[in-house]
Scaffold this active site. Structure first.
Site, mmCIF file in Angstrom:
data_model
loop_
_atom_site.group_PDB
_atom_site.id
_atom_site.type_symbol
_atom_site.label_atom_id
_atom_site.label_comp_id
_atom_site.label_asym_id
_atom_site.label_seq_id
_atom_site.Cartn_x
_atom_site.Cartn_y
_atom_site.Cartn_z
ATOM 1 N N LYS A 55 0.617 -0.851 0.057
ATOM 2 C CA LYS A 55 -0.540 0.250 0.365
ATOM 3 C C LYS A 55 1.094 1.392 -0.185
ATOM 4 C CE LYS A 55 -2.292 -1.190 4.447
ATOM 5 N NZ LYS A 55 -1.670 -1.977 3.945
ATOM 6 N N ARG A 90 -10.352 1.194 8.111
ATOM 7 C CA ARG A 90 -10.374 -0.908 8.983
ATOM 8 C C ARG A 90 -10.971 -1.515 9.417
ATOM 9 N NH1 ARG A 90 -3.766 0.321 9.210
ATOM 10 N NH2 ARG A 90 -2.595 -1.398 9.424
ATOM 11 N N ARG A 150 11.076 -6.132 5.331
ATOM 12 C CA ARG A 150 11.434 -4.791 5.941
ATOM 13 C C ARG A 150 11.576 -4.924 7.012
ATOM 14 N NH1 ARG A 150 4.687 -2.386 5.508
ATOM 15 N NH2 ARG A 150 4.832 -3.105 7.724
ATOM 16 N N ARG A 181 10.098 -1.544 12.534
ATOM 17 C CA ARG A 181 9.399 -1.597 13.015
ATOM 18 C C ARG A 181 9.351 -2.503 14.195
ATOM 19 N NH1 ARG A 181 4.511 0.457 8.632
ATOM 20 N NH2 ARG A 181 3.289 -0.858 10.634
ATOM 21 N N ARG A 235 -1.853 -8.200 13.908
ATOM 22 C CA ARG A 235 -2.001 -7.599 12.700
ATOM 23 C C ARG A 235 -2.595 -8.084 11.491
ATOM 24 N NH1 ARG A 235 3.041 -5.048 11.184
ATOM 25 N NH2 ARG A 235 1.874 -3.680 9.876
#
Ligand code: AMP
Length: 189
Positions: A14, A89, A128, A134, A145
């Protein structure tokens, strides 16, 4: 106004596709995840309120998220349009967004859902995390998630499908090829 929703599970691409869409269509990027991370980094009251929720991979409550989103849109009265990335969401967020946009004489133009299977998502986010660091990209939080996505967020798809606004795109493959698919949909709008 051209208002896009870019939709998909964590790791679907995204953010990457949003960046390219902003450049092409001169839209204002509204990424609720990015805004929350900025609040956490700046240690604002909101940041303190949401940091643990986000670190655990849970969704931030709708009331907080919706208020923040509306604030962000209001900051850009001259915008030619918005790209909503990571929002809505939940169905409640989608309804609130429709209501809010109606109030400013606007609406969602197109919703694009990037389709990526769970194995590929896990591989991408592991990569990532090496770069971003993160906390919520760590494997155990990622499971949460993805679970939030498949239990709560997925219901947003039929909401937009019923409005005739939803297009699904295969999110696996060459970034520019996928971008071409997105622009074809948008240009056809
Ligand atoms: P993202 O960068 O979009 O993956 O968002 C990172 C985290 O921020 C999510 O896992 C949630 O904890 C929180 N978040 C971002 N957008 C929303 C939203 N629309 N509703 C609830 N929580 C959100």
């Amino acid at each position: 106004m051209l208002n896009l929703v870019i939709f998909g599970p964590p790791g679907a691409g995204k953010g990457t596709q949003s960046q390219k869409l902003i450049d092409k269509y001169q839209l204002v990027h509204v990424s609720t995840g990015d805004i929350f991370r900025a609040h956490i980094q700046n240690q604002t009251a909101l940041g303190k309120q949401v940091s643990q929720i986000i670190a655990d991979g849970n969704l931030v409550p709708d009331s907080i998220t919706i208020a923040m989103l509306e604030e962000e849109v209001k900051k850009n009265p001259e915008a030619k349009g918005f790209i909503f990335d990571g929002f809505p969401r939940t169905v409640a967020q989608a309804e609130a967004l429709d209501e809010f946009l109606t109030g400013i004489n606007s609406s969602i133009s197109v919703v694009i859902a990037l389709d990526v299977n769970e194995d590929e998502l896990k591989t991408r986010i592991a990569k990532r995390q090496e770069i971003s660091g993160r906390a919520d990209d760590a494997a155990d939080k990622l499971v949460k998630r993805i679970d939030e996505y498949f239990t709560k967020t997925i219901h947003v798809l039929p909401y937009y499908e019923a409005q005739g606004k939803l297009s699904k795109v295969n999110g696996i493959g060459d970034i520019d090829f996928i971008f071409g698919e997105l622009t074809a949909i948008i240009d056809n709008y």
